[in-house]
Design a protein around this motif. Sequence first.
Motif, PDB file in Angstrom:
ATOM      1  N   GLY A 178       0.760  -1.245   0.000  1.00 18.51           N
ATOM      2  CA  GLY A 178       0.000   0.000   0.000  1.00 18.51           C
ATOM      3  C   GLY A 178       0.783   1.284   0.000  1.00 18.51           C
ATOM      4  O   GLY A 178       0.290   2.312   0.502  1.00 18.51           O
ATOM      5  N   ASN A 179       1.993   1.296  -0.532  1.00 14.56           N
ATOM      6  CA  ASN A 179       2.713   2.563  -0.714  1.00 14.56           C
ATOM      7  C   ASN A 179       3.646   2.454  -1.909  1.00 14.56           C
ATOM      8  O   ASN A 179       3.861   1.344  -2.450  1.00 14.56           O
ATOM      9  CB  ASN A 179       3.475   2.985   0.553  1.00 14.56           C
ATOM     10  CG  ASN A 179       4.489   1.954   1.014  1.00 14.56           C
ATOM     11  OD1 ASN A 179       5.109   1.251   0.225  1.00 14.56           O
ATOM     12  ND2 ASN A 179       4.676   1.853   2.330  1.00 14.56           N
ATOM     13  N   LEU A 180       4.199   3.573  -2.335  1.00 12.31           N
ATOM     14  CA  LEU A 180       5.039   3.593  -3.529  1.00 12.31           C
ATOM     15  C   LEU A 180       6.029   4.742  -3.415  1.00 12.31           C
ATOM     16  O   LEU A 180       5.647   5.885  -3.111  1.00 12.31           O
ATOM     17  CB  LEU A 180       4.170   3.760  -4.773  1.00 12.31           C
ATOM     18  CG  LEU A 180       4.749   3.353  -6.128  1.00 12.31           C
ATOM     19  CD1 LEU A 180       5.105   1.860  -6.145  1.00 12.31           C
ATOM     20  CD2 LEU A 180       3.764   3.670  -7.241  1.00 12.31           C
ATOM     21  N   VAL A 181       7.308   4.434  -3.669  1.00 10.02           N
ATOM     22  CA  VAL A 181       8.380   5.428  -3.580  1.00 10.02           C
ATOM     23  C   VAL A 181       9.217   5.362  -4.846  1.00 10.02           C
ATOM     24  O   VAL A 181       9.638   4.275  -5.260  1.00 10.02           O
ATOM     25  CB  VAL A 181       9.286   5.162  -2.354  1.00 10.02           C
ATOM     26  CG1 VAL A 181      10.434   6.177  -2.304  1.00 10.02           C
ATOM     27  CG2 VAL A 181       8.479   5.208  -1.063  1.00 10.02           C
ATOM     28  N   LEU A 182       9.455   6.513  -5.467  1.00 11.75           N
ATOM     29  CA  LEU A 182      10.374   6.617  -6.600  1.00 11.75           C
ATOM     30  C   LEU A 182      11.522   7.509  -6.174  1.00 11.75           C
ATOM     31  O   LEU A 182      11.313   8.607  -5.643  1.00 11.75           O
ATOM     32  CB  LEU A 182       9.667   7.213  -7.820  1.00 11.75           C
ATOM     33  CG  LEU A 182      10.524   7.361  -9.085  1.00 11.75           C
ATOM     34  CD1 LEU A 182      10.899   5.996  -9.662  1.00 11.75           C
ATOM     35  CD2 LEU A 182       9.791   8.197 -10.143  1.00 11.75           C
ATOM     36  N   GLU A 183      12.754   7.047  -6.418  1.00 12.08           N
ATOM     37  CA  GLU A 183      13.915   7.825  -5.996  1.00 12.08           C
ATOM     38  C   GLU A 183      15.106   7.511  -6.888  1.00 12.08           C
ATOM     39  O   GLU A 183      15.124   6.512  -7.602  1.00 12.08           O
ATOM     40  CB  GLU A 183      14.260   7.510  -4.537  1.00 12.08           C
ATOM     41  CG  GLU A 183      14.582   6.051  -4.280  1.00 12.08           C
ATOM     42  CD  GLU A 183      14.595   5.692  -2.802  1.00 12.08           C
ATOM     43  OE1 GLU A 183      14.294   6.564  -1.980  1.00 12.08           O
ATOM     44  OE2 GLU A 183      14.895   4.526  -2.488  1.00 12.08           O
TER      45      GLU A 183
END
Length: 464
Positions: free
Chosen positions: A345-350
């Motif tokens: 239930g989450n999403l990170v782009l880095e």
Amino acid sequence: MSLTHPHELVERALELSRADGCVVIADEESTANLRWAGNGLTTNGVTRGRRLTVVATVGGATGTASGVVAQEAVTLDGVEQLVRAAEAAARAAEPAEDAQPLIAGRAADPRFTEAPETTDIGVFASFAPALGEAFARARAGGELLYGFARHERTTSYLGSSTGLRLRHDQPTGTVELNAKTADLSGSAWAGAATRDFADVDVTALHTDLTRRLGWGRKKVDLPAGRYETLLPPSAVADLMVYLSWSAGARDAVEGRSVFSKPGGGTRIGERLSPLPLTLRSDPAEPGLQAAPFVLAHSSGENDSVFDNGSPLAATDWLREGRLANLLTTRHSAGLAGLPLTPPIGNLVLETSAPGAPTLEEMVARTERGLLLTCLWYIREVDPASLLLTGLTRDGVYLVEDGEVVGAVNNFRFNESPVDLLGRITEVGRTERCLPREWGDWFTRAAMPPVRVSDFNMSSVSQAS
């Protein structure tokens, strides 16, 4: 409803079950909200709700079938009817394609029998006075503020006939603030996601909106075309969330998605971006914490009720520019020969590149390009390429020689987020953000601003 604890409903349903297997999920929800328009509060309220989902599984000569029935506001007296309905649905169903043994029990959550966590209007104790101060500034500056804030706490209790007794408490908060000029000809939007509203800086949000309304005093008409474009975190989130929803392993294996490899198989391992970009999910991500186990209320392409309770772990979807994983259930993982990697239930782009700039620094080194605010009305055009279409909204600005020189007309865009990954030329600093289009369904995101060469503004839009 309040006299019965949710865990009691779970235990009662499992006690009544006559199916071969049973999974029960009780979701207890409380919400608090504020709404405002024209520089004044209009409504506020607090609500409570409960939903009980019963999954019954029945074995047969040709396989195991499942029946799923859910109901709101269930009391102890109504549990048996729900259980029997799920069992009847399972007996009437064809064998489930995604059938697997139910997840075996492990140590019960010690909080399983405790009361659910709740929210109330007090969550806005610091936010509301700051909002009132923003109203005063807006009136003095000839602006009008509109918007809403919502806080929700959902406590989920999951129990199964195999011994699972799991619990997850999920706080979710959002604020959307829209500033308009007095004649309603100019509009700017800002949004934020939060767990408790303690970290929402209303003054900073309003200051940014006022600045953008100022940019909009000068109007510039531009034709459709391909432009170097700066996308802020909210716009990037909307594109990456849709990409993640479309990253099912089964679709890829069967040749039905952008992640299908020509000739068969998936594109896992292929480089999708020349930059060291990582797209990942982690249930324990600070500030973006999500359920650490599968909570599936129904089966679908990327979800299976048979996987309920399966533990979730940090997962890279894109690693240093290469496709690393696709969404799988235990069933689709077996079909594709891939590890189990359910949705998280989450999403990170880095980016792993050092010295990632802020959006303001990216604007300052733009010779000529567009700066977007957000995207909306996003729809899929072609699943084979993941081509999406949608509209810009609440401010598109022209940047020349490092300065914003005015607001331009809105556009319809046509872009594939997968193709876009290959055309990103600069990645900024990752920050928590609220997707504008998908914020009703997905709020836990952290994205960077990005610079894209030749972003396809396919036509001029009359939307305002």
